[in-house]
Scaffold this active site. Sequence first.
Site, PDB file in Angstrom:
ATOM      1  N   VAL A   6       0.867  -1.175   0.000  1.00 33.86           N
ATOM      2  CA  VAL A   6       0.000   0.000   0.000  1.00 33.86           C
ATOM      3  C   VAL A   6       0.905   1.227   0.000  1.00 33.86           C
ATOM      4  O   VAL A   6       2.089   1.139   0.326  1.00 33.86           O
ATOM      5  CB  VAL A   6      -0.953   0.031   1.219  1.00 33.86           C
ATOM      6  CG1 VAL A   6      -2.015  -1.048   1.107  1.00 33.86           C
ATOM      7  CG2 VAL A   6      -0.177  -0.099   2.520  1.00 33.86           C
ATOM      8  N   SER A   7       0.343   2.369  -0.371  1.00 34.53           N
ATOM      9  CA  SER A   7       1.180   3.549  -0.579  1.00 34.53           C
ATOM     10  C   SER A   7       1.541   4.286   0.700  1.00 34.53           C
ATOM     11  O   SER A   7       2.586   4.928   0.780  1.00 34.53           O
ATOM     12  CB  SER A   7       0.480   4.516  -1.542  1.00 34.53           C
ATOM     13  OG  SER A   7       0.274   3.891  -2.791  1.00 34.53           O
ATOM     14  N   THR A   8       0.683   4.236   1.712  1.00 34.44           N
ATOM     15  CA  THR A   8       0.932   4.992   2.937  1.00 34.44           C
ATOM     16  C   THR A   8       0.731   4.123   4.160  1.00 34.44           C
ATOM     17  O   THR A   8       0.064   3.071   4.107  1.00 34.44           O
ATOM     18  CB  THR A   8      -0.013   6.210   3.035  1.00 34.44           C
ATOM     19  OG1 THR A   8      -1.364   5.743   3.225  1.00 34.44           O
ATOM     20  CG2 THR A   8       0.040   7.053   1.767  1.00 34.44           C
ATOM     21  N   GLN A  11      -2.883   3.103   5.268  1.00 37.39           N
ATOM     22  CA  GLN A  11      -3.664   2.115   4.542  1.00 37.39           C
ATOM     23  C   GLN A  11      -3.431   0.717   5.099  1.00 37.39           C
ATOM     24  O   GLN A  11      -2.412   0.437   5.720  1.00 37.39           O
ATOM     25  CB  GLN A  11      -3.317   2.162   3.052  1.00 37.39           C
ATOM     26  CG  GLN A  11      -3.743   3.460   2.381  1.00 37.39           C
ATOM     27  CD  GLN A  11      -3.285   3.537   0.931  1.00 37.39           C
ATOM     28  OE1 GLN A  11      -2.099   3.505   0.657  1.00 37.39           O
ATOM     29  NE2 GLN A  11      -4.231   3.638   0.021  1.00 37.39           N
TER      30      GLN A  11
END
Length: 201
Positions: A6-8, A11
């Site tokens: 996931v990007s962050t 998340q």
Amino acid sequence: MGYARVSTSEQNLENQIEALEHYGVSRDMIYTDKMTGGTMKRPGLQKALRMALMLKADFCVWKLDRLGRTTMGILSTVQLFEDNEVTLISVTEPLDLSTPTGKLLVTQLASFAELERNLIQERTMRGLEQARAEGRIPGRPESMTEERKARAIEMLGAGATIKAILAELKTMPGPTIGRTKVYNWVKDYRMLHPEDPTDDR
């Protein structure tokens, strides 16, 4: 082998992990990252790649864009798998790299992943620009407050060094401030006010 991303940090990876487990990947063989797909230099990905190449194991992701968000990054990894007889599997996408059509599909999906990343970046930049235009500056509070700027200008006029200015600004109310911030502010100030006779110290 399984890989989820996931990007962050806000998340949740659990849905991807559960999908990989349902496909047949053991949880202890799933590596993860919480960071952008714009770079292939991710700790979890690098570990998963090393294990897959060493064991000649299938490499499973929930979607191809979890592998990366740049066309070149994805395609170079796909080529690495092909050279080392590792099969890439996307749980939600029909990838068959043994056929020309399958290879074309991977190229298209990789391009779409990069396009989506670029669109997200563009929307983010527009949002930041709009926030600045409306006086809503997101992110960390500005450490060079108006009071600190006024004091710094006053001290510059008196010939103070950046070290002395920093020491003074640290005693004033406001967010934590460091030398780099003060140095860059002084540099910008002098560029905008070339008539100021003070030297760079």
